[in-house]
Design a protein around this motif. Structure first.
Motif, PDB file in Angstrom:
ATOM      1  N   LYS A  60       0.571  -0.823  -0.123  1.00 28.38           N
ATOM      2  CA  LYS A  60       0.036  -0.228  -0.047  1.00 28.38           C
ATOM      3  C   LYS A  60       0.798   1.323   0.313  1.00 28.38           C
ATOM      4  O   LYS A  60       0.579   2.300   0.042  1.00 28.38           O
ATOM      5  CB  LYS A  60      -0.746   0.112   1.114  1.00 28.38           C
ATOM      6  N   ARG A  61       1.997   1.076  -0.511  1.00 25.80           N
ATOM      7  CA  ARG A  61       3.042   2.428  -0.178  1.00 25.80           C
ATOM      8  C   ARG A  61       2.267   3.606  -0.862  1.00 25.80           C
ATOM      9  O   ARG A  61       2.818   4.565  -0.508  1.00 25.80           O
ATOM     10  CB  ARG A  61       4.174   1.985  -0.452  1.00 25.80           C
ATOM     11  N   SER A  62       1.925   2.958  -2.059  1.00 26.11           N
ATOM     12  CA  SER A  62       1.087   4.301  -2.914  1.00 26.11           C
ATOM     13  C   SER A  62       0.825   4.818  -2.558  1.00 26.11           C
ATOM     14  O   SER A  62       0.089   6.509  -2.927  1.00 26.11           O
ATOM     15  CB  SER A  62       0.904   3.154  -4.223  1.00 26.11           C
ATOM     16  N   VAL A  63      -0.214   4.568  -1.443  1.00 29.36           N
ATOM     17  CA  VAL A  63      -1.578   5.381  -0.776  1.00 29.36           C
ATOM     18  C   VAL A  63      -0.785   6.149  -0.020  1.00 29.36           C
ATOM     19  O   VAL A  63      -1.255   7.585  -0.059  1.00 29.36           O
ATOM     20  CB  VAL A  63      -2.250   4.331   0.337  1.00 29.36           C
ATOM     21  N   GLU A  64       0.376   6.157   0.887  1.00 32.60           N
ATOM     22  CA  GLU A  64       1.168   7.187   1.504  1.00 32.60           C
ATOM     23  C   GLU A  64       2.117   8.073   0.372  1.00 32.60           C
ATOM     24  O   GLU A  64       1.694   8.872   1.271  1.00 32.60           O
ATOM     25  CB  GLU A  64       2.182   5.833   1.879  1.00 32.60           C
ATOM     26  N   ASP A  65       1.924   7.429  -0.642  1.00 35.88           N
ATOM     27  CA  ASP A  65       3.377   8.573  -1.493  1.00 35.88           C
ATOM     28  C   ASP A  65       1.989   9.515  -2.179  1.00 35.88           C
ATOM     29  O   ASP A  65       2.630  10.682  -2.541  1.00 35.88           O
ATOM     30  CB  ASP A  65       3.682   8.196  -2.475  1.00 35.88           C
ATOM     31  N   HIS A  66       0.785   9.217  -1.748  1.00 32.05           N
ATOM     32  CA  HIS A  66      -0.357   9.376  -2.781  1.00 32.05           C
ATOM     33  C   HIS A  66      -0.797  11.038  -1.762  1.00 32.05           C
ATOM     34  O   HIS A  66      -1.249  11.938  -2.674  1.00 32.05           O
ATOM     35  CB  HIS A  66      -1.615   8.947  -3.600  1.00 32.05           C
ATOM     36  N   PHE A  67      -1.060  11.197  -1.004  1.00 32.34           N
ATOM     37  CA  PHE A  67      -0.787  12.040   0.406  1.00 32.34           C
ATOM     38  C   PHE A  67       0.319  12.986   0.660  1.00 32.34           C
ATOM     39  O   PHE A  67       0.424  14.254   1.677  1.00 32.34           O
ATOM     40  CB  PHE A  67      -1.529  11.961   0.738  1.00 32.34           C
ATOM     41  N   ASP A  68       1.504  12.275   0.197  1.00 30.98           N
ATOM     42  CA  ASP A  68       2.351  12.881   0.485  1.00 30.98           C
ATOM     43  C   ASP A  68       2.973  14.153  -0.176  1.00 30.98           C
ATOM     44  O   ASP A  68       1.994  13.850  -1.396  1.00 30.98           O
ATOM     45  CB  ASP A  68       3.819  11.807   0.459  1.00 30.98           C
ATOM     46  N   ARG A  69       3.739  15.184   0.131  1.00 31.50           N
ATOM     47  CA  ARG A  69       3.999  15.679  -1.124  1.00 31.50           C
ATOM     48  C   ARG A  69       5.096  15.134  -2.460  1.00 31.50           C
ATOM     49  O   ARG A  69       5.985  14.448  -2.129  1.00 31.50           O
ATOM     50  CB  ARG A  69       5.188  16.591  -0.358  1.00 31.50           C
ATOM     51  N   SER A  70       5.186  15.689  -3.444  1.00 33.38           N
ATOM     52  CA  SER A  70       6.090  15.329  -4.472  1.00 33.38           C
ATOM     53  C   SER A  70       6.945  16.946  -5.339  1.00 33.38           C
ATOM     54  O   SER A  70       6.735  16.997  -5.675  1.00 33.38           O
ATOM     55  CB  SER A  70       5.236  14.889  -5.444  1.00 33.38           C
ATOM     56  N   PRO A  71       7.797  16.980  -4.226  1.00 30.42           N
ATOM     57  CA  PRO A  71       8.589  18.644  -4.739  1.00 30.42           C
ATOM     58  C   PRO A  71       9.306  18.216  -6.255  1.00 30.42           C
ATOM     59  O   PRO A  71       9.348  19.008  -6.662  1.00 30.42           O
ATOM     60  CB  PRO A  71       9.640  18.129  -3.798  1.00 30.42           C
ATOM     61  N   GLU A  72       9.662  17.085  -7.037  1.00 32.66           N
ATOM     62  CA  GLU A  72       9.952  17.001  -7.938  1.00 32.66           C
ATOM     63  C   GLU A  72       8.849  17.548  -8.925  1.00 32.66           C
ATOM     64  O   GLU A  72       8.815  17.736  -9.860  1.00 32.66           O
ATOM     65  CB  GLU A  72      10.705  15.422  -8.130  1.00 32.66           C
ATOM     66  N   LEU A  73       7.392  16.791  -8.545  1.00 34.50           N
ATOM     67  CA  LEU A  73       6.031  17.048  -9.911  1.00 34.50           C
ATOM     68  C   LEU A  73       6.239  18.633  -9.801  1.00 34.50           C
ATOM     69  O   LEU A  73       5.560  18.894 -10.939  1.00 34.50           O
ATOM     70  CB  LEU A  73       5.420  16.195  -9.248  1.00 34.50           C
ATOM     71  N   GLU A  74       6.144  18.616  -8.639  1.00 32.64           N
ATOM     72  CA  GLU A  74       4.800  20.107  -8.513  1.00 32.64           C
ATOM     73  C   GLU A  74       6.823  21.013  -8.726  1.00 32.64           C
ATOM     74  O   GLU A  74       6.184  22.471 -10.024  1.00 32.64           O
ATOM     75  CB  GLU A  74       5.811  20.696  -6.877  1.00 32.64           C
ATOM     76  N   HIS A  75       8.245  20.142  -8.991  1.00 28.01           N
ATOM     77  CA  HIS A  75       8.845  21.500  -9.634  1.00 28.01           C
ATOM     78  C   HIS A  75       8.684  21.442 -10.510  1.00 28.01           C
ATOM     79  O   HIS A  75       8.685  22.869 -12.054  1.00 28.01           O
ATOM     80  CB  HIS A  75       9.663  21.473  -9.480  1.00 28.01           C
ATOM     81  N   LEU A  76       7.586  20.336 -11.968  1.00 29.30           N
ATOM     82  CA  LEU A  76       8.457  20.309 -12.885  1.00 29.30           C
ATOM     83  C   LEU A  76       6.928  20.982 -13.021  1.00 29.30           C
ATOM     84  O   LEU A  76       7.057  21.494 -14.751  1.00 29.30           O
ATOM     85  CB  LEU A  76       7.869  18.841 -13.710  1.00 29.30           C
ATOM     86  N   LEU A  77       5.452  21.098 -12.878  1.00 22.77           N
ATOM     87  CA  LEU A  77       4.608  21.777 -13.584  1.00 22.77           C
ATOM     88  C   LEU A  77       4.923  23.081 -12.918  1.00 22.77           C
ATOM     89  O   LEU A  77       4.171  24.188 -13.619  1.00 22.77           O
ATOM     90  CB  LEU A  77       3.732  20.989 -11.666  1.00 22.77           C
ATOM     91  N   GLU A  78       5.164  23.419 -11.941  1.00 20.57           N
ATOM     92  CA  GLU A  78       5.232  24.819 -12.243  1.00 20.57           C
ATOM     93  C   GLU A  78       6.069  25.908 -13.194  1.00 20.57           C
ATOM     94  O   GLU A  78       6.253  26.856 -14.100  1.00 20.57           O
ATOM     95  CB  GLU A  78       6.627  25.209 -10.417  1.00 20.57           C
ATOM     96  N   ARG A  79       7.665  24.603 -13.429  1.00 17.37           N
ATOM     97  CA  ARG A  79       8.329  25.392 -14.652  1.00 17.37           C
ATOM     98  C   ARG A  79       7.628  25.028 -15.851  1.00 17.37           C
ATOM     99  O   ARG A  79       7.962  26.016 -16.814  1.00 17.37           O
ATOM    100  CB  ARG A  79       9.653  24.485 -14.447  1.00 17.37           C
ATOM    101  N   THR A  80       6.612  24.137 -16.237  1.00 22.66           N
ATOM    102  CA  THR A  80       6.363  24.674 -17.327  1.00 22.66           C
ATOM    103  C   THR A  80       4.857  25.054 -17.017  1.00 22.66           C
ATOM    104  O   THR A  80       3.587  24.777 -18.342  1.00 22.66           O
ATOM    105  CB  THR A  80       5.719  22.784 -17.526  1.00 22.66           C
ATOM    106  N   ALA A  81       4.820  26.267 -16.207  1.00 26.37           N
ATOM    107  CA  ALA A  81       3.591  26.684 -15.828  1.00 26.37           C
ATOM    108  C   ALA A  81       2.273  26.030 -16.556  1.00 26.37           C
ATOM    109  O   ALA A  81       0.675  26.399 -16.156  1.00 26.37           O
ATOM    110  CB  ALA A  81       3.371  28.248 -17.335  1.00 26.37           C
ATOM    111  N   LYS A  82       1.871  24.619 -15.713  1.00 26.23           N
ATOM    112  CA  LYS A  82       0.408  23.713 -15.711  1.00 26.23           C
ATOM    113  C   LYS A  82       0.363  24.418 -13.962  1.00 26.23           C
ATOM    114  O   LYS A  82       0.524  23.047 -13.335  1.00 26.23           O
ATOM    115  CB  LYS A  82       0.963  22.612 -15.850  1.00 26.23           C
ATOM    116  N   PHE A  83      -0.511  25.388 -14.152  1.00 25.15           N
ATOM    117  CA  PHE A  83      -0.550  25.900 -12.431  1.00 25.15           C
ATOM    118  C   PHE A  83      -1.696  25.660 -11.745  1.00 25.15           C
ATOM    119  O   PHE A  83      -1.828  24.975 -10.694  1.00 25.15           O
ATOM    120  CB  PHE A  83      -0.676  27.700 -11.882  1.00 25.15           C
ATOM    121  N   GLU A  84      -2.496  24.779 -12.663  1.00 24.01           N
ATOM    122  CA  GLU A  84      -4.019  24.079 -12.102  1.00 24.01           C
ATOM    123  C   GLU A  84      -3.940  22.867 -11.817  1.00 24.01           C
ATOM    124  O   GLU A  84      -4.133  22.456 -10.679  1.00 24.01           O
ATOM    125  CB  GLU A  84      -5.181  24.290 -13.639  1.00 24.01           C
TER     126      GLU A  84
END
Length: 302
Positions: A60-84
């Motif tokens: 069930k590790r993916s359940v825990e990962d889902h409710f955690d922060r994801s800095p790499e993904l957040e950085h990618l979305l911010e860098r590509t202006a996918k703010f929504e």
């Protein structure tokens, strides 16, 4: 006492959805574009509960990962202006305080709830089963919490089902509450008093046509009852059996409702949930509705 904590038992294997759940937790199966368990957490948050304990297990590790922060993904979305998308991803990790405890052995729902005892302590708490998702406009959990605050007792969600379905659920014997000033006149129509309860009875001996749904509000005395039960149906520790013991010591109420619930542990209802919820979306509804209308005409389903 105000209910501050919710328990979500999520250690099951999801065998009804094999092979999809061989490596993916059933709680992470998507309902449109959100995993099912996120919809359950969002329901708790809408009702004012932000302390969530997920009963987890192996795989069930993916359940825990889902409710955690994801800095790499957040950085990618911010860098590509996918703010929504960035806002949506960040909200998952901040909408509630999510905790985890492992259920070491698959001993049933009663055992899963019992493992929450140290986190819950002596407080009342809610239990939300992740196989059951509620429409976001459903008042069920909020009104169950309100009934508990007025009455100070456990409240269990109940829904009428066909006789052919009752053997899949816990089933209570109930009676009217009569005049109860603590409830308020508007609430009495939805509240019954549970006088007995059995797990998965054959239709011929079921005490009513009401089935226990996957929403509970318990007083802390349920843990003492769970300590005293023996393995029941399927050799598991049944939560229903603990409720039956509790009935000998405390009043337990039922909250009856009719609409807004999807049993996504059932493939038919899982598909129904996806279709109905997608149709309500502003971004998906119009083109999806047009597709379905064309499908109905093409297949002669009208």
């Amino acid at each position: 006492m105000t209910v501050r904590k919710a328990v979500i038992p999520a250690a099951g294997l999801g065998t009804r959805f094999l092979p999809a759940t061989k490596s993916t937790p059933k709680e992470m199966l998507p309902v449109v574009d959100k995993p099912a368990i996120q919809l359950v957490v969002e329901e708790a948050v809408r009702a004012g509960i932000t302390d969530i304990l997920i009963i987890s297990g192996r795989g069930k590790r993916s359940v825990e990962d889902h409710f955690d922060r994801s800095p790499e993904l957040e950085h990618l979305l911010e860098r590509t202006a996918k703010f929504e998308q960035l806002t949506a991803v960040q909200a998952i990790a901040t909408m509630a305080n999510v905790h985890y405890v492992r259920q070491g052995e698959a001993k049933g729902l009663g055992h899963a709830v019992w493992t929450a005892r140290w986190h819950v302590g002596g407080e009342p708490f809610a239990v939300l089963l992740p196989d059951d998702i509620m429409h976001e406009q459903s008042p069920v959990l909020a009104e169950m919490l309100a009934a508990h605050e007025r009455l100070g007792e456990s409240v269990i969600a109940l829904k009428a089902v066909a006789p052919s379905e009752i053997s899949a659920y816990g089933c209570p014997q109930v009676e009217d509450v009569g005049d109860n000033d603590a409830l308020g006149r508007d609430a009495i129509a939805n509240i019954v008093r549970i006088t007995a309860i059995v797990e998965k009875p054959p239709a011929a001996v079921a005490p009513s046509n009401l089935a226990v749904m996957g929403r509970y509000v318990f007083t802390a005395e349920i843990f003492d009852a769970l300590e005293r039960i023996e393995p029941g149906k399927g050799g598991e520790l049944q939560l229903t059996d603990a409720v039956s013991l509790l009935l000998g010591e405390r009043t337990v109420y039922g909250y009856t409702f009719e609409k807004g619930r999807y049993d996504i542990g059932n493939k038919d209802d899982y598909l129904r949930a996806i279709v109905e919820l997608a149709l309500e979306r502003e971004d998906l509804g119009p083109p999806f509705r047009a597709f379905l209308a064309g499908l109905v005409r093409r297949e002669g389903l009208a």
